[in-house]
Motif scaffolding. Structure first.
Motif, mmCIF file in Angstrom:
data_model
loop_
_atom_site.group_PDB
_atom_site.id
_atom_site.type_symbol
_atom_site.label_atom_id
_atom_site.label_comp_id
_atom_site.label_asym_id
_atom_site.label_seq_id
_atom_site.Cartn_x
_atom_site.Cartn_y
_atom_site.Cartn_z
ATOM 1 N N ARG A 131 0.830 -1.204 0.000
ATOM 2 C CA ARG A 131 0.000 0.000 0.000
ATOM 3 C C ARG A 131 0.866 1.257 0.000
ATOM 4 O O ARG A 131 0.557 2.229 -0.697
ATOM 5 C CB ARG A 131 -0.931 -0.004 1.202
ATOM 6 N N VAL A 132 1.928 1.248 0.792
ATOM 7 C CA VAL A 132 2.865 2.382 0.777
ATOM 8 C C VAL A 132 3.431 2.567 -0.622
ATOM 9 O O VAL A 132 3.490 3.690 -1.152
ATOM 10 C CB VAL A 132 3.994 2.160 1.801
ATOM 11 N N ALA A 133 3.857 1.462 -1.244
ATOM 12 C CA ALA A 133 4.434 1.544 -2.586
ATOM 13 C C ALA A 133 3.407 2.046 -3.598
ATOM 14 O O ALA A 133 3.725 2.877 -4.463
ATOM 15 C CB ALA A 133 4.971 0.174 -3.004
ATOM 16 N N ALA A 134 2.172 1.564 -3.503
ATOM 17 C CA ALA A 134 1.134 1.997 -4.442
ATOM 18 C C ALA A 134 0.826 3.482 -4.278
ATOM 19 O O ALA A 134 0.651 4.201 -5.279
ATOM 20 C CB ALA A 134 -0.132 1.168 -4.235
ATOM 21 N N LEU A 135 0.775 3.955 -3.045
ATOM 22 C CA LEU A 135 0.478 5.358 -2.801
ATOM 23 C C LEU A 135 1.621 6.274 -3.219
ATOM 24 O O LEU A 135 1.433 7.491 -3.335
ATOM 25 C CB LEU A 135 0.153 5.581 -1.318
ATOM 26 N N SER A 136 2.794 5.695 -3.454
ATOM 27 C CA SER A 136 3.934 6.502 -3.876
ATOM 28 C C SER A 136 3.918 6.813 -5.371
ATOM 29 O O SER A 136 4.675 7.677 -5.833
ATOM 30 C CB SER A 136 5.248 5.783 -3.533
ATOM 31 N N LEU A 137 3.085 6.130 -6.140
ATOM 32 C CA LEU A 137 3.130 6.267 -7.599
ATOM 33 C C LEU A 137 2.872 7.691 -8.086
ATOM 34 O O LEU A 137 3.598 8.180 -8.964
ATOM 35 C CB LEU A 137 2.147 5.282 -8.240
ATOM 36 N N PRO A 138 1.853 8.400 -7.571
ATOM 37 C CA PRO A 138 1.675 9.788 -8.040
ATOM 38 C C PRO A 138 2.886 10.666 -7.737
ATOM 39 O O PRO A 138 3.298 11.477 -8.572
ATOM 40 C CB PRO A 138 0.431 10.265 -7.274
ATOM 41 N N ALA A 139 3.467 10.484 -6.564
ATOM 42 C CA ALA A 139 4.653 11.262 -6.203
ATOM 43 C C ALA A 139 5.840 10.890 -7.074
ATOM 44 O O ALA A 139 6.651 11.749 -7.436
ATOM 45 C CB ALA A 139 4.986 11.047 -4.725
ATOM 46 N N PHE A 140 5.955 9.618 -7.415
ATOM 47 C CA PHE A 140 7.060 9.172 -8.274
ATOM 48 C C PHE A 140 7.011 9.879 -9.627
ATOM 49 O O PHE A 140 8.034 10.360 -10.133
ATOM 50 C CB PHE A 140 6.981 7.659 -8.456
ATOM 51 N N VAL A 141 5.838 9.955 -10.203
ATOM 52 C CA VAL A 141 5.691 10.639 -11.488
ATOM 53 C C VAL A 141 6.062 12.112 -11.351
ATOM 54 O O VAL A 141 6.785 12.669 -12.189
ATOM 55 C CB VAL A 141 4.245 10.493 -12.001
ATOM 56 N N ALA A 142 5.581 12.756 -10.278
ATOM 57 C CA ALA A 142 5.858 14.177 -10.081
ATOM 58 C C ALA A 142 7.355 14.439 -9.933
ATOM 59 O O ALA A 142 7.896 15.391 -10.520
ATOM 60 C CB ALA A 142 5.098 14.688 -8.860
ATOM 61 N N VAL A 143 8.046 13.619 -9.153
ATOM 62 C CA VAL A 143 9.476 13.828 -8.917
ATOM 63 C C VAL A 143 10.280 13.531 -10.180
ATOM 64 O O VAL A 143 11.224 14.266 -10.511
ATOM 65 C CB VAL A 143 9.960 12.971 -7.732
#
Length: 211
Positions: A131-143
Motif C-alpha cells: 500500500r505504501v508503494a502503491a500510494l507513492s506512484l503519483p509522487a514518483f511521477v511528479a518527482v
C-alpha cells in the motif's frame, strides 16, 4: 555563422541565470506528490478515526518518515546536479534508520516473549508495504518529471533518489490510515514499502532520466 557570433547572439540580453532552480522544482514536486498521495490514501483507505489518540507512537512514526523524507529530498537534490557529493545526504538517511532501529530494539527488548511477534507483524503486515508503494506512484511521477528538467548525470542514483522520495511521501499518506503502533512494525514494513519504488527508480532511472 561562426561559433563566437553564435555565443554572442545567445548571450545578448540573457540576464542572470535563475537561482535555486533545483530546489524550486523538487519542492514543488514534493508538495504535489504529498498532496496526491494523501488524497489517494483518504479516497482509497479513509482516515483513521483514532489517529490523534495514538500519541507518541504516531509522533515517532511521523518523525521517522519525515526524517527519511528530508534525507531523500536532499539526495534527490544532490543527484539532480552534475558532479556533486551525495554522501552527506546518505549519512542523514543512515542516521535516521539507526535511530529508529534503536527505538524498535528497545521496544522489542522490553516486551514479553508472547508479545514480540505482534510487535513485528501487527494487524496489517501483509498489506502495509504494497500500500505504501502503491500510494507513492503519483509522487514518483511528479518527482521524475521535475528531475527530467534538471541535470542528473548519474541517472541510476537519481532514479533511486526519486523513488525513495516518492516512497516516503507514499508512507506519509498511508500514515493517515494506519493504526499500527509498534516502532518495529514501522521500521520493517514501512521501510520495505519505501524501498520498493526506490528500487524501481534505480532500474528505470537510466531510461527515464537520460538526456
Amino acid at each position: 555563422m561562426k561559433t563566437d557570433q553564435l555565443i554572442d547572439l545567445l548571450a545578448t540580453q540573457a540576464g542572470p541565470a535563475p537561482r535555486h532552480v533545483v530546489q524550486a522544482r523538487l519542492s514543488a514536486a514534493t508538495g504535489l506528490g504529498l498532496l496526491l498521495s494523501g488524497a489517494a490514501a483518504l479516497a482509497a483507505l479513509g482516515l483513521n478515526p483514532g489517529l490523534l489518540a495514538m500519541g507518541s507512537a504516531l509522533a515517532l512514526k511521523l518523525a521517522y518518515v519525515a526524517g527519511l523524507t528530508l534525507g531523500a529530498a536532499w539526495l534527490a537534490e544532490r543527484a539532480s546536479r552534475p558532479a556533486t557529493s551525495w554522501r552527506a545526504a546518505a549519512g542523514l538517511l543512515l542516521g535516521v534508520l539507526i535511530a529508529m532501529t534503536a527505538f524498535a530494539a528497545a521496544a522489542f527488548g522490553a516486551a514479553a516473549d508472547d508479545q514480540r511477534q505482534a510487535l513485528l507483524l501487527g494487524h496489517s503486515w501483509a498489506s502495509c508495504s504494497w500500500r505504501v508503494a502503491a500510494l507513492s506512484l503519483p509522487a514518483f511521477v511528479a518527482v521524475i518529471v521535475a528531475m527530467r528538467g534538471l541535470a542528473p548525470t548519474r541517472p541510476r542514483l537519481a532514479g533511486f533518489a526519486a523513488g525513495l522520495l516518492a516512497g516516503c511521501l507514499g508512507a506519509l499518506g498511508y500514515a493517515l490510515y494506519c493504526a499500527e503502533l509498534s516502532p518495529l512494525f514501522v521500521l520493517v514494513w514501512y521501510s520495505l514499502g519505501i524501498l520498493a519504488p526506490a528500487a524501481i527508480g534505480a532500474v528505470l532511472g537510466p531510461r527515464l532520466l537520460r538526456w
